[in-house]
Design a protein around this motif. Structure first.
Motif, short mmCIF file in Angstrom:
data_model
loop_
_atom_site.label_atom_id
_atom_site.label_comp_id
_atom_site.label_asym_id
_atom_site.label_seq_id
_atom_site.Cartn_x
_atom_site.Cartn_y
_atom_site.Cartn_z
N HIS A 16 -8.19 9.25 5.00
CA HIS A 16 -10.00 8.70 5.41
C HIS A 16 -10.93 8.71 3.93
O HIS A 16 -11.42 7.48 3.19
CB HIS A 16 -10.71 8.28 6.37
CG HIS A 16 -10.17 8.52 7.31
ND1 HIS A 16 -10.60 9.07 8.70
CD2 HIS A 16 -9.35 7.34 7.81
CE1 HIS A 16 -9.45 8.39 10.07
NE2 HIS A 16 -9.15 7.87 9.60
N ARG A 17 -10.63 10.12 2.95
CA ARG A 17 -11.41 9.89 1.58
C ARG A 17 -10.33 8.54 0.78
O ARG A 17 -11.90 8.44 0.06
CB ARG A 17 -10.88 11.12 1.23
CG ARG A 17 -11.30 12.04 0.43
CD ARG A 17 -11.15 12.85 -0.49
NE ARG A 17 -9.65 12.92 -0.51
CZ ARG A 17 -9.16 12.76 -1.18
NH1 ARG A 17 -8.87 12.17 -2.30
NH2 ARG A 17 -8.11 13.41 -1.19
N ILE A 18 -9.17 8.78 0.84
CA ILE A 18 -8.82 7.85 -0.42
C ILE A 18 -9.38 6.33 0.00
O ILE A 18 -9.94 5.43 -1.06
CB ILE A 18 -7.05 7.91 -0.93
CG1 ILE A 18 -6.84 9.20 -0.51
CG2 ILE A 18 -6.54 6.56 -0.80
CD1 ILE A 18 -5.89 9.74 -0.68
N MET A 19 -9.38 6.12 0.51
CA MET A 19 -9.70 4.44 0.74
C MET A 19 -10.98 3.93 1.23
O MET A 19 -11.33 3.37 0.70
CB MET A 19 -9.45 4.52 2.95
CG MET A 19 -8.04 4.61 3.32
SD MET A 19 -7.22 4.29 5.09
CE MET A 19 -7.84 2.69 5.74
N ARG A 20 -11.99 5.48 1.50
CA ARG A 20 -13.45 5.37 1.28
C ARG A 20 -13.66 5.65 -0.38
O ARG A 20 -14.39 4.47 -0.61
CB ARG A 20 -13.99 6.35 1.70
CG ARG A 20 -13.94 5.92 3.91
CD ARG A 20 -15.10 6.71 4.17
NE ARG A 20 -15.15 6.10 5.53
CZ ARG A 20 -14.72 6.72 6.45
NH1 ARG A 20 -14.17 8.30 6.18
NH2 ARG A 20 -15.04 6.38 7.86
N THR A 21 -12.85 5.99 -1.05
CA THR A 21 -13.07 6.22 -2.45
C THR A 21 -12.40 5.25 -3.56
O THR A 21 -13.60 4.71 -4.59
CB THR A 21 -12.68 7.45 -2.61
OG1 THR A 21 -13.23 8.81 -1.87
CG2 THR A 21 -13.08 7.97 -3.81
N HIS A 22 -11.41 4.80 -2.52
CA HIS A 22 -10.66 3.62 -3.60
C HIS A 22 -10.89 1.85 -2.49
O HIS A 22 -10.00 1.51 -2.13
CB HIS A 22 -9.84 4.33 -4.17
CG HIS A 22 -9.91 5.00 -5.03
ND1 HIS A 22 -9.80 5.28 -6.55
CD2 HIS A 22 -9.46 6.75 -5.33
CE1 HIS A 22 -10.36 6.18 -6.98
NE2 HIS A 22 -9.79 7.29 -5.21
N PRO A 23 -12.35 1.61 -2.22
CA PRO A 23 -12.37 0.87 -1.31
C PRO A 23 -11.31 -0.95 -1.70
O PRO A 23 -11.32 -1.77 -0.87
CB PRO A 23 -13.21 0.56 -1.09
CG PRO A 23 -14.13 0.18 -2.53
CD PRO A 23 -13.48 1.73 -2.68
N LEU A 24 -10.79 -1.06 -2.84
CA LEU A 24 -10.52 -2.01 -3.63
C LEU A 24 -8.80 -1.90 -2.92
O LEU A 24 -8.24 -1.52 -4.00
CB LEU A 24 -10.50 -2.26 -4.94
CG LEU A 24 -9.98 -3.49 -5.28
CD1 LEU A 24 -10.72 -5.09 -5.04
CD2 LEU A 24 -9.46 -3.60 -7.36
N GLY A 25 -8.21 -2.72 -2.04
CA GLY A 25 -7.03 -2.67 -1.83
C GLY A 25 -5.60 -3.40 -1.74
O GLY A 25 -6.77 -5.06 -2.17
N ALA A 26 -4.63 -3.64 -1.99
CA ALA A 26 -4.73 -4.12 -2.68
C ALA A 26 -3.75 -5.23 -0.73
O ALA A 26 -3.09 -4.46 -0.32
CB ALA A 26 -2.93 -4.45 -3.18
N LEU A 27 -4.05 -6.31 -0.44
CA LEU A 27 -3.52 -6.65 1.09
C LEU A 27 -2.07 -7.69 0.93
O LEU A 27 -2.46 -8.77 0.12
CB LEU A 27 -4.58 -7.74 0.87
CG LEU A 27 -4.62 -8.49 2.57
CD1 LEU A 27 -3.98 -7.53 4.40
CD2 LEU A 27 -5.45 -9.41 3.31
N VAL A 28 -1.40 -6.99 1.73
CA VAL A 28 -0.02 -7.42 1.23
C VAL A 28 0.74 -8.84 2.16
O VAL A 28 0.54 -8.16 3.50
CB VAL A 28 1.06 -6.52 1.52
CG1 VAL A 28 2.78 -7.37 0.67
CG2 VAL A 28 0.49 -5.47 -0.24
N THR A 29 1.17 -9.69 2.75
CA THR A 29 1.24 -10.71 3.29
C THR A 29 2.71 -11.45 3.24
O THR A 29 2.60 -11.58 1.70
CB THR A 29 0.38 -11.84 3.21
OG1 THR A 29 -0.16 -12.51 2.21
CG2 THR A 29 -1.58 -11.53 3.53
N SER A 30 2.87 -11.76 4.05
CA SER A 30 3.89 -12.99 3.96
C SER A 30 3.72 -13.76 4.68
O SER A 30 3.56 -13.78 5.90
CB SER A 30 5.75 -11.89 4.68
OG SER A 30 6.54 -12.34 4.75
N GLY A 31 3.87 -15.17 3.78
CA GLY A 31 4.05 -16.92 4.44
C GLY A 31 4.91 -16.86 4.02
O GLY A 31 6.49 -16.85 3.92
#
Length: 207
Positions: A16-31
């Motif tokens: 949770h700490r990592i997710m909150r401290t570094h909130p810019l996530g790479a959203l990986v999707t498949s289409g």
């Protein structure tokens, strides 16, 4: 993701700490056209569901929300502190000359199911919360009320909300735990001197 036992952060609080401290996530999707990734700042709510929920928004012009409808399986990658580590920073290197360069880092993979929220009330609340959170450290925090209401309404109409109910959380903290304590701690001291305080502290705490 390869997970040697000594590199896995066990406690959910570390993830949770990592997710909150570094909130810019790479959203990986498949289409239909294969894998894709969008880089989006997320809000994380640990209290929503067994493993938490991620919320974000994308431009309406972004085909993501149409290409990946509600129910799509997705993954979000949060990369925490990271840096190169020289073998010269390990005291034991100068005794045995049996050390090599490496890279230390913290990362979280959040898997879940996507829900598209094309809902003005949802995106307004989300944008307000994200703004309040990220402006908190400013001397005079900007808020949505500072702008002309018609301008804000127009911008909100140009975005679409996303929610991800997290179904699994996997993390990896590669912090020289496989080295002697003196090597790990001295490397942490060097990183701290070079402005990598967050990674240095994580390495000190990894013992």
């Amino acid at each position: 993701m390869y997970l040697p036992p000594h590199f896995v952060p066990i406690q959910p609080d570390a993830l949770h700490r990592i997710m909150r401290t570094h909130p810019l996530g790479a959203l990986v999707t498949s289409g239909p056209e294969g894998l894709d990734a969008d880089h989006i700042p997320f809000e994380f709510d640990a209290r929503a569901g067994p493993l938490g929920r991620l919320s974000a928004h994308v431009a309406r012009a972004n085909p993501l929300w149409q290409r990946c409808p509600t129910g799509s399986a997705v993954m979000v990658i949060f990369r925490g502190a990271q840096a190169y580590v020289s073998p010269g920073w390990y005291p034991s290197k100068h005794e045995t000359h049996r050390q090599v360069p490496t890279w230390n880092y913290e990362v979280v993979h959040a898997h879940g199911r996507l829900t598209v929220r094309d809902d003005e009330r949802f995106v307004r609340g989300l944008v307000a919360r994200l703004t309040r959170h990220h402006e908190a450290a400013e001397p005079r925090p900007w808020k949505m009320g500072d702008a002309d209401p018609a301008f804000i309404d127009d911008l909100l109409g140009r975005i679409v909300g996303l929610e991800i109910e997290i179904t699994s959380l996997t993390g990896k903290a590669k912090l020289s735990q496989n080295r002697e304590a003196r090597d790990r701690l001295h490397a942490a001291d060097v990183l701290a001197e070079r402005g990598q305080g967050e990674l240095a502290q994580a390495m000190r705490d990894a013992g």
